[in-house]
Write an enzyme that holds these catalytic residues in place. Structure first.
Site, mmCIF file in Angstrom:
data_model
loop_
_atom_site.group_PDB
_atom_site.id
_atom_site.type_symbol
_atom_site.label_atom_id
_atom_site.label_comp_id
_atom_site.label_asym_id
_atom_site.label_seq_id
_atom_site.Cartn_x
_atom_site.Cartn_y
_atom_site.Cartn_z
ATOM 1 N N ARG A 303 21.700 42.118 45.269
ATOM 2 C CA ARG A 303 20.819 40.344 44.891
ATOM 3 C C ARG A 303 20.232 40.425 44.241
ATOM 4 O O ARG A 303 18.662 40.482 44.760
ATOM 5 C CB ARG A 303 20.982 39.592 45.851
ATOM 6 C CG ARG A 303 21.608 39.237 47.025
ATOM 7 C CD ARG A 303 22.687 38.194 46.113
ATOM 8 N NE ARG A 303 24.684 38.280 46.620
ATOM 9 C CZ ARG A 303 24.847 37.489 47.656
ATOM 10 N NH1 ARG A 303 24.627 36.519 48.266
ATOM 11 N NH2 ARG A 303 25.523 37.462 48.165
ATOM 12 N N GLU A 305 17.326 38.550 43.506
ATOM 13 C CA GLU A 305 16.606 37.049 43.519
ATOM 14 C C GLU A 305 14.834 37.671 44.286
ATOM 15 O O GLU A 305 14.586 38.479 44.800
ATOM 16 C CB GLU A 305 17.331 36.687 44.977
ATOM 17 C CG GLU A 305 18.645 35.726 44.632
ATOM 18 C CD GLU A 305 19.156 34.928 46.965
ATOM 19 O OE1 GLU A 305 18.132 34.419 46.850
ATOM 20 O OE2 GLU A 305 20.135 34.458 46.758
ATOM 21 N N ARG A 311 13.087 36.543 55.132
ATOM 22 C CA ARG A 311 15.160 37.225 55.784
ATOM 23 C C ARG A 311 15.780 37.256 54.568
ATOM 24 O O ARG A 311 17.076 37.539 54.404
ATOM 25 C CB ARG A 311 15.244 35.386 56.589
ATOM 26 C CG ARG A 311 15.601 34.320 55.470
ATOM 27 C CD ARG A 311 16.238 33.329 56.127
ATOM 28 N NE ARG A 311 16.916 32.114 54.747
ATOM 29 C CZ ARG A 311 17.302 31.006 54.785
ATOM 30 N NH1 ARG A 311 18.075 31.490 56.579
ATOM 31 N NH2 ARG A 311 17.601 29.716 54.453
ATOM 32 N N HIS A 312 14.762 37.180 53.522
ATOM 33 C CA HIS A 312 15.685 37.953 52.643
ATOM 34 C C HIS A 312 15.538 39.338 51.632
ATOM 35 O O HIS A 312 14.370 40.140 52.027
ATOM 36 C CB HIS A 312 15.154 37.081 50.922
ATOM 37 C CG HIS A 312 15.765 35.387 50.642
ATOM 38 N ND1 HIS A 312 15.668 34.492 51.562
ATOM 39 C CD2 HIS A 312 16.969 35.199 50.229
ATOM 40 C CE1 HIS A 312 15.944 33.518 51.160
ATOM 41 N NE2 HIS A 312 17.005 33.768 50.524
ATOM 42 N N GLU A 454 21.202 30.709 58.673
ATOM 43 C CA GLU A 454 22.101 31.678 58.114
ATOM 44 C C GLU A 454 22.971 32.779 57.905
ATOM 45 O O GLU A 454 21.875 33.451 58.060
ATOM 46 C CB GLU A 454 22.713 30.628 57.192
ATOM 47 C CG GLU A 454 24.285 31.278 56.368
ATOM 48 C CD GLU A 454 24.122 31.221 54.725
ATOM 49 O OE1 GLU A 454 24.591 32.845 54.698
ATOM 50 O OE2 GLU A 454 22.780 30.797 54.156
ATOM 51 N N SER A 457 28.649 32.682 55.328
ATOM 52 C CA SER A 457 28.863 31.937 54.159
ATOM 53 C C SER A 457 30.841 32.183 53.669
ATOM 54 O O SER A 457 30.667 32.971 53.593
ATOM 55 C CB SER A 457 28.060 32.468 52.800
ATOM 56 O OG SER A 457 28.357 31.158 51.951
ATOM 57 N N ARG A 505 20.554 40.349 59.358
ATOM 58 C CA ARG A 505 20.456 38.682 60.115
ATOM 59 C C ARG A 505 20.981 38.667 61.175
ATOM 60 O O ARG A 505 20.206 38.349 61.544
ATOM 61 C CB ARG A 505 21.016 38.300 58.893
ATOM 62 C CG ARG A 505 20.163 37.980 57.495
ATOM 63 C CD ARG A 505 20.394 36.961 57.080
ATOM 64 N NE ARG A 505 19.965 36.816 55.997
ATOM 65 C CZ ARG A 505 19.858 34.782 55.053
ATOM 66 N NH1 ARG A 505 20.181 34.054 55.620
ATOM 67 N NH2 ARG A 505 19.524 34.949 53.680
#
Length: 531
Positions: A303, A305, A311-312, A454, A457, A505
């Site tokens: 990812r 991002e 948490r990323h 989360e 998903s 996670r």
């Protein structure tokens, strides 16, 4: 200034310089004399050692192991050193965790992974004073082979995992010598949170740990974390295999962004560009269309991002599930939640040692879950948040603070750390999500949460090529790039759904840790690309 004055000043400078030079020479001579004296002393010690040391063959630094010979020697695991082995002469290979010389004896703590045992070298029939001195001077973290007698102890050794026995060393050989200066101390790395701050003792910050990850991974806490993580993968695979799933491997270099978004890493691919897969989504679905019925995969997910949060990560391990269902996508939710419950039960029953080890450094409440798993609709979650004073719209996505708050509200009301939030607004979900047949604002999609964060998903996927094309166009996706994906639904596709779980996670939240980097062996985030 006169010529004589200049000359005089020059002479003074020369004298001062020669004095400095003389002092320097004297210092160097003293240094050389001390060095020669030290070497002479070492030589004398060595000579007297050779003459007086009856135990000289019982310790030392043997030649490097280059597979010269096959020794018929059994090495006992530190974990297996129990009172049942008392009075047995055994061999152990371990690291020197700590050493403390005291008179004619030296206490060592020998560590092997998350287990350690106290050992003693004392002057006597089997050990000379030179041997004790040798043992005391072995650098911490060096690897040693030790022959020792296992002895029961009267008083438990609280500081070691093997509390009922100690080793009385008869031979000790250094297999691999560690450098004398370590970049960080293991005892500082495992100090419980807050303890170092109170009494002024050193603690190790996260960047220092990650820069020296090989040493940080040796701590009992890290050993426990990554053994438990291995357990999560094993339980995931075993549970799904028992349910009739097939494990698949999907490509990580792809021609189009899997989620249809911009957060992808672009890589050069010969004369064109490609992307690193954001998820195995499209390929899982193609396997369902190819009649594999139920599939799962474990692999890296990328990812792009620029999120520097707790948490990323830019690369993490995805545990992905996809399955065909009969009439309702809740069959998929039930299958996934049951898989998660089996993982939680397996961790609780098989990994108590690891859970307790991590808990000594990072205390947290035991993880709670319900059977069957609690399932709330998105509108119910929004109503609970509004009741708690949060102002949010019906179709608004959950922010991180609202996720956490909802987790706390659910825990207070239902006493569970794990739940499903169902029926998300369609606007906040990917293009392949099936719309809700009764309300087009919502979708047949869901997230799963642990301790208010989360971890999964998922959704029912669109299995009709026409509807899929419409939704892709709505999201401005280049149809040419996903042609093979859409085409796979043109020849009959069963209704199906699934989800993607972030391994790191799950581990972080199950153990109640505060940062995903603690459970990623070599984490990748926007600011870290090494080691």
């Amino acid at each position: 200034m006169t010529k004589d004055a200049v000359q005089g000043a020059g002479e003074e400078a020369d004298q001062a310089q020669s004095k400095k030079g003389l002092k320097k020479q004297q210092k160097e001579a003293e240094k050389a004399a001390k060095k020669a004296e030290k070497q002479a002393k070492l030589a004398a010690d060595s000579q007297s050692t050779d003459e007086d040391d009856f135990a000289k063959d019982r310790y030392g630094v043997p030649q490097m192991v280059q597979s010269q010979q096959k020794l018929d020697r059994v090495l006992v695991r530190v974990q297996e050193l129990t009172p049942e082995k008392a009075d047995q002469l055994i061999w152990v290979r371990a690291r020197i965790h700590t050493s403390r010389a005291k008179g004619k004896q030296c206490f060592l703590v020998l560590r092997q992974q998350q287990f350690n045992v106290q050992a003693l070298v004392a002057v006597g029939e089997r050990a000379s004073k030179q041997m004790v001195k040798f043992a005391a001077n072995i650098n911490k973290e060096s690897i040693v082979d030790v022959e020792a007698m296992v002895r029961k102890v009267e008083q438990k050794i609280e500081s070691c995992s093997q509390q009922d026995v100690e080793l009385h060393i008869e031979r000790i050989f250094v297999i691999s010598q560690a450098e004398p200066r370590l970049p960080l101390q293991l005892e500082d790395c495992v100090r419980p949170e807050g303890e170092g701050d109170e009494d002024g003792r050193a603690t190790v910050n996260q960047d220092t740990r990650l820069d020296n990850r090989v040493i940080d991974l040796r701590t009992t806490t890290s050993q426990a974390i990554f053994r438990l993580q291995s357990g999560v993968c094993q339980l995931f695979r075993d549970t799904l295999t028992n349910k009739g799933f097939v494990e698949i491997q999907t490509p990580k270099i792809i021609s189009a962004a899997s989620e249809g978004g911009a957060n992808v890493f672009t890589v050069s691919y010969f004369k064109t560009s490609a992307y690193l897969a954001q998820s195995p989504q499209l390929y899982k679905q193609m396997c369902i269309c190819a009649d594999f019925d139920k599939v799962f995969c474990v692999g890296p997910v990328f990812r792009a991002e620029d999120s520097n949060t707790h948490r990323h990560l830019t690369e993490f391990v995805g545990l992905d599930i996809e399955l065909a269902f009969n009439y309702h996508y809740h069959e998929v939710i039930e299958s996934i939640t049951d898989t998660m419950v089996q993982i939680f039960k397996g961790l609780r029953d098989k990994f108590q040692t690891e859970i307790q080890t991590v808990g000594k450094q990072y205390s947290s409440e035991p993880f709670k879950f319900l059977e069957p798993t609690l399932r709330l609709e998105y509108t119910e979650g929004v109503a609970m948040l509004r009741e708690a004073g949060v102002d949010m719209g019906d179709e608004e996505d959950l922010s991180t603070p609202n996720e956490k708050l909802l987790g706390r509200l659910v825990k207070e009301k239902y006493d569970t750390d794990f739940y499903v939030l169902d029926k998300y607004p369609l606007a906040v979900r990917p293009f392949y999500t099936m719309p809700d047949p009764n309300d087009k604002k919502y979708s047949n999609s869901y997230d799963m949460f642990m301790r208010g964060e989360e971890i999964l998903s998922g959704a029912q996927r669109i299995h009709d090529a026409q509807l899929l094309t419409e939704r892709a166009m709505h999201h401005n996706i280049d149809l040419e790039k996903i042609k093979s994906y859409i085409d796979s639904f043109r020849y009959g596709a069963p209704p199906h759904g699934g989800g993607g779980i972030g391994l790191e996670r799950v581990c972080m939240l199950y153990l109640g840790l505060h940062n995903v980097r603690q459970v990623s062996m070599f984490p990748r985030d926007p600011k870290r690309l090494t080691p």
